[in-house]
Design a protein around this motif. Structure first.
Motif, PDB file in Angstrom:
ATOM      1  N   UNK A  17       0.664  -1.044   0.087  1.00  0.00           N
ATOM      2  CA  UNK A  17       0.127  -0.086   0.040  1.00  0.00           C
ATOM      3  C   UNK A  17       0.872   1.146   0.134  1.00  0.00           C
ATOM      4  N   UNK A  18       1.989   1.159   0.871  1.00  0.00           N
ATOM      5  CA  UNK A  18       2.850   2.254   0.886  1.00  0.00           C
ATOM      6  C   UNK A  18       3.583   2.677  -0.563  1.00  0.00           C
ATOM      7  N   UNK A  19       4.088   1.617  -1.431  1.00  0.00           N
ATOM      8  CA  UNK A  19       4.615   1.575  -2.567  1.00  0.00           C
ATOM      9  C   UNK A  19       3.541   2.242  -3.481  1.00  0.00           C
ATOM     10  N   UNK A  20       2.253   1.852  -3.578  1.00  0.00           N
ATOM     11  CA  UNK A  20       1.227   2.287  -4.494  1.00  0.00           C
ATOM     12  C   UNK A  20       1.235   3.540  -4.280  1.00  0.00           C
ATOM     13  N   UNK A  21       0.965   4.221  -2.911  1.00  0.00           N
ATOM     14  CA  UNK A  21       0.661   5.481  -2.492  1.00  0.00           C
ATOM     15  C   UNK A  21       1.873   6.356  -2.890  1.00  0.00           C
ATOM     16  N   UNK A  22       3.092   5.939  -2.663  1.00  0.00           N
ATOM     17  CA  UNK A  22       4.097   6.421  -3.235  1.00  0.00           C
ATOM     18  C   UNK A  22       4.204   6.930  -4.783  1.00  0.00           C
ATOM     19  N   UNK A  23       3.963   5.782  -5.402  1.00  0.00           N
ATOM     20  CA  UNK A  23       3.855   5.951  -6.821  1.00  0.00           C
ATOM     21  C   UNK A  23       2.881   6.849  -7.381  1.00  0.00           C
ATOM     22  N   UNK A  24       1.765   6.933  -6.541  1.00  0.00           N
ATOM     23  CA  UNK A  24       0.727   7.818  -7.013  1.00  0.00           C
ATOM     24  C   UNK A  24       0.926   9.399  -6.795  1.00  0.00           C
ATOM     25  N   UNK A  25       1.651   9.384  -5.520  1.00  0.00           N
ATOM     26  CA  UNK A  25       1.998  10.613  -5.124  1.00  0.00           C
ATOM     27  C   UNK A  25       3.051  11.346  -6.111  1.00  0.00           C
ATOM     28  N   UNK A  26       4.012  10.387  -6.629  1.00  0.00           N
ATOM     29  CA  UNK A  26       5.084  10.855  -7.513  1.00  0.00           C
ATOM     30  C   UNK A  26       4.466  11.382  -9.008  1.00  0.00           C
ATOM     31  N   UNK A  27       3.314  10.549  -9.319  1.00  0.00           N
ATOM     32  CA  UNK A  27       2.814  10.721 -10.553  1.00  0.00           C
ATOM     33  C   UNK A  27       2.091  12.016 -10.571  1.00  0.00           C
ATOM     34  N   UNK A  28       1.381  12.443  -9.373  1.00  0.00           N
ATOM     35  CA  UNK A  28       0.766  13.744  -9.041  1.00  0.00           C
ATOM     36  C   UNK A  28       1.656  14.840  -9.204  1.00  0.00           C
ATOM     37  N   UNK A  29       2.668  14.518  -8.540  1.00  0.00           N
ATOM     38  CA  UNK A  29       3.693  15.807  -8.498  1.00  0.00           C
ATOM     39  C   UNK A  29       4.397  16.095  -9.936  1.00  0.00           C
ATOM     40  N   UNK A  30       4.739  15.009 -10.787  1.00  0.00           N
ATOM     41  CA  UNK A  30       5.174  15.192 -12.174  1.00  0.00           C
ATOM     42  C   UNK A  30       4.006  15.802 -12.905  1.00  0.00           C
ATOM     43  N   UNK A  31       2.930  15.574 -12.746  1.00  0.00           N
ATOM     44  CA  UNK A  31       1.777  16.060 -13.566  1.00  0.00           C
ATOM     45  C   UNK A  31       1.621  17.524 -13.268  1.00  0.00           C
ATOM     46  N   UNK A  32       1.831  17.787 -11.842  1.00  0.00           N
ATOM     47  CA  UNK A  32       1.737  19.468 -11.373  1.00  0.00           C
ATOM     48  C   UNK A  32       2.514  20.152 -11.998  1.00  0.00           C
ATOM     49  N   UNK A  33       3.748  19.585 -12.412  1.00  0.00           N
ATOM     50  CA  UNK A  33       4.967  20.513 -12.829  1.00  0.00           C
ATOM     51  C   UNK A  33       4.837  20.411 -14.459  1.00  0.00           C
TER      52      UNK A  33
END
Length: 247
Positions: free
Chosen positions: A231-247
């Motif tokens: 679950x932590x890994x999935x959330x980490x990947x989601x957060x990384x993707x969100x940050x990349x999209x926001x840039x």
């Protein structure tokens, strides 16, 4: 009655082959079941029908589950009572509590499962007052067992057989010893427990020379850790993707 009793009515129909046990235990339980199911045949030849079992051995090795399985096999309600809950500080009240309990089982035609049997049948000597009360309780239990109604099946369980008066032990026709499971039995148990989870969570480090209860806790903790890590890994990947999209 002021003590607490637990009425166990299984919503899941257990069977003896659901009990993880060695061949000796399985044979003893099957023999008891066969004998009781054919009690009319035994009565025909004036042969006594066994109705009392004593389970003994380490905690967590299947005594309670075996009692539940027998109740399901016989389609009977299982009245489970922790005997420490009916010990009364009032002199003489414990014996009355026991009498009331056996009467309740008689009326409901139940299997009476007395857990922590040694708590009332101890032969350990302390002060004279307690020893006297324990002797009275032991005598009361002996009388109740000797006059056991034909509608009652009695199972007693203990982790400390050495504390029980031999006069009480002799009253039980079947004495079943539950021991720590072998490695093979534990492997079967691990496979059974792990089958409830996706295959990616089934590769755990197994411990041996432990009880079934300890093995179950180990499975739950190991699987829980893998689930949370995933679950932590999935959330980490989601957060990384969100940050990349926001840039």
């Amino acid at each position: 009655m002021t003590y607490n009793t637990t009425f166990f009515e299984s919503t899941e129909k257990y069977r003896l082959n659901d009990v993880f046990a060695d061949d000796k235990i399985s044979t003893q339980l099957a023999l008891f079941l066969k004998e009781y199911n054919q009690r009319e045949l035994l009565d025909k030849y004036n042969l006594p029908v066994s109705r009392k079992l004593l389970f003994f051995g380490p905690s967590g090795c299947g005594k309670t589950f075996a009692a539940q399985a027998l109740a399901s096999e016989l389609d009977r309600k299982l009245i489970t009572v922790n005997l420490t809950s009916i010990v009364s500080a009032k002199l003489g009240q414990t014996a009355q509590n026991l009498s009331n309990l056996f009467q309740k089982a008689k009326i409901s035609k139940s299997i009476l499962f007395l857990d922590e049997f040694d708590s009332l049948a101890t032969i350990r000597e302390r002060d004279s007052k307690e020893s006297g009360e324990m002797r009275r309780v032991a005598n009361a239990i002996i009388q109740l067992i000797d006059k056991l109604d034909k509608n009652i099946l009695l199972i007693a369980a203990t982790n400390q057989l050495q504390l029980i008066d031999h006069a009480l032990i002799r009253r039980f026709e079947h004495k079943v010893e539950f021991t720590l499971p072998t490695n093979d039995l534990l492997d079967r148990y691990y496979e059974n427990q792990l089958s409830n989870y996706p295959s990616r969570f089934q590769d755990i480090k197994r411990s041996y020379q432990i009880s079934y209860a300890e093995a179950k806790v180990k499975v739950i903790n190991e699987v829980k850790k893998m689930v949370l890590d995933e679950g932590e890994k999935i959330n980490s990947i989601k957060n990384t993707n969100i940050n990349e999209e926001s840039h």
